[in-house]
Motif scaffolding. Sequence first.
Motif, PDB file in Angstrom:
ATOM      1  N   GLU A 203       0.945  -1.091   0.013  1.00 11.31           N
ATOM      2  CA  GLU A 203      -0.086   0.122  -0.039  1.00 11.31           C
ATOM      3  C   GLU A 203       0.624   1.278   0.025  1.00 11.31           C
ATOM      4  O   GLU A 203       0.577   2.380  -0.644  1.00 11.31           O
ATOM      5  N   LYS A 204       1.993   1.151   0.709  1.00  7.48           N
ATOM      6  CA  LYS A 204       2.973   2.313   0.865  1.00  7.48           C
ATOM      7  C   LYS A 204       4.058   2.575  -0.371  1.00  7.48           C
ATOM      8  O   LYS A 204       4.611   3.212  -0.645  1.00  7.48           O
ATOM      9  N   GLY A 205       4.490   1.137  -0.721  1.00  2.00           N
ATOM     10  CA  GLY A 205       5.368   0.989  -1.770  1.00  2.00           C
ATOM     11  C   GLY A 205       6.645   1.180  -0.994  1.00  2.00           C
ATOM     12  O   GLY A 205       6.983   1.243   0.080  1.00  2.00           O
TER      13      GLY A 205
ATOM     14  N   GLY B 128      12.111   4.046  -5.648  1.00  2.00           N
ATOM     15  CA  GLY B 128      11.266   4.208  -7.011  1.00  2.00           C
ATOM     16  C   GLY B 128      10.173   3.314  -7.155  1.00  2.00           C
ATOM     17  O   GLY B 128       9.619   3.164  -8.432  1.00  2.00           O
ATOM     18  N   ILE B 129       9.472   2.762  -6.131  1.00  2.00           N
ATOM     19  CA  ILE B 129       8.628   1.730  -6.101  1.00  2.00           C
ATOM     20  C   ILE B 129       7.430   2.508  -5.546  1.00  2.00           C
ATOM     21  O   ILE B 129       7.164   3.050  -4.631  1.00  2.00           O
ATOM     22  N   ALA B 130       6.483   2.482  -6.422  1.00  2.00           N
ATOM     23  CA  ALA B 130       5.180   3.523  -6.265  1.00  2.00           C
ATOM     24  C   ALA B 130       4.274   2.835  -5.328  1.00  2.00           C
ATOM     25  O   ALA B 130       4.064   1.486  -5.375  1.00  2.00           O
ATOM     26  N   PRO B 131       3.541   3.570  -4.670  1.00  2.00           N
ATOM     27  CA  PRO B 131       2.444   3.113  -3.660  1.00  2.00           C
ATOM     28  C   PRO B 131       1.501   2.171  -4.417  1.00  2.00           C
ATOM     29  O   PRO B 131       1.338   2.466  -5.796  1.00  2.00           O
ATOM     30  N   GLY B 132       0.989   1.058  -3.903  1.00  2.00           N
ATOM     31  CA  GLY B 132       0.119   0.445  -4.652  1.00  2.00           C
ATOM     32  C   GLY B 132       0.573  -0.761  -5.420  1.00  2.00           C
ATOM     33  O   GLY B 132       0.215  -1.521  -6.126  1.00  2.00           O
ATOM     34  N   THR B 133       2.204  -1.002  -5.519  1.00  2.00           N
ATOM     35  CA  THR B 133       3.126  -1.839  -6.096  1.00  2.00           C
ATOM     36  C   THR B 133       2.875  -3.079  -5.340  1.00  2.00           C
ATOM     37  O   THR B 133       3.583  -3.090  -4.391  1.00  2.00           O
TER      38      THR B 133
ATOM     39  N   ILE C 266       7.591  -6.120  -7.931  1.00  2.00           N
ATOM     40  CA  ILE C 266       8.988  -5.147  -7.964  1.00  2.00           C
ATOM     41  C   ILE C 266       9.999  -5.866  -8.575  1.00  2.00           C
ATOM     42  O   ILE C 266      10.229  -7.198  -8.555  1.00  2.00           O
ATOM     43  N   PRO C 267      10.720  -5.038  -9.347  1.00  2.00           N
ATOM     44  CA  PRO C 267      12.053  -5.696 -10.017  1.00  2.00           C
ATOM     45  C   PRO C 267      12.669  -6.414  -9.210  1.00  2.00           C
ATOM     46  O   PRO C 267      12.907  -6.398  -7.865  1.00  2.00           O
ATOM     47  N   GLU C 268      13.259  -7.764  -9.694  1.00  2.00           N
ATOM     48  CA  GLU C 268      14.288  -8.685  -8.948  1.00  2.00           C
ATOM     49  C   GLU C 268      15.436  -8.103  -8.318  1.00  2.00           C
ATOM     50  O   GLU C 268      15.968  -8.661  -7.607  1.00  2.00           O
ATOM     51  N   ASP C 269      15.956  -6.899  -9.098  1.00  2.00           N
ATOM     52  CA  ASP C 269      17.242  -6.590  -8.559  1.00  2.00           C
ATOM     53  C   ASP C 269      16.842  -5.611  -7.379  1.00  2.00           C
ATOM     54  O   ASP C 269      17.924  -5.025  -6.760  1.00  2.00           O
TER      55      ASP C 269
END
Length: 52
Positions: A16-18, A23-28, A33-36
Amino acid sequence: MDKWICGVCGFVYDSEKGDPDSGIAPGTAFEDIPEDWVCPACGVSKAEFEKQ
């Protein structure tokens, strides 16, 4: 929304917060999320996280 906890330091990723600082937007969703991506608190990989 899901929460995932770092098995090393206990940091909780809340989808909910990311993770805006990384660079990870809320809701992601954690799965999106990228593996790295690494834990922002201790630097371990995404593989060290477990669903809470």
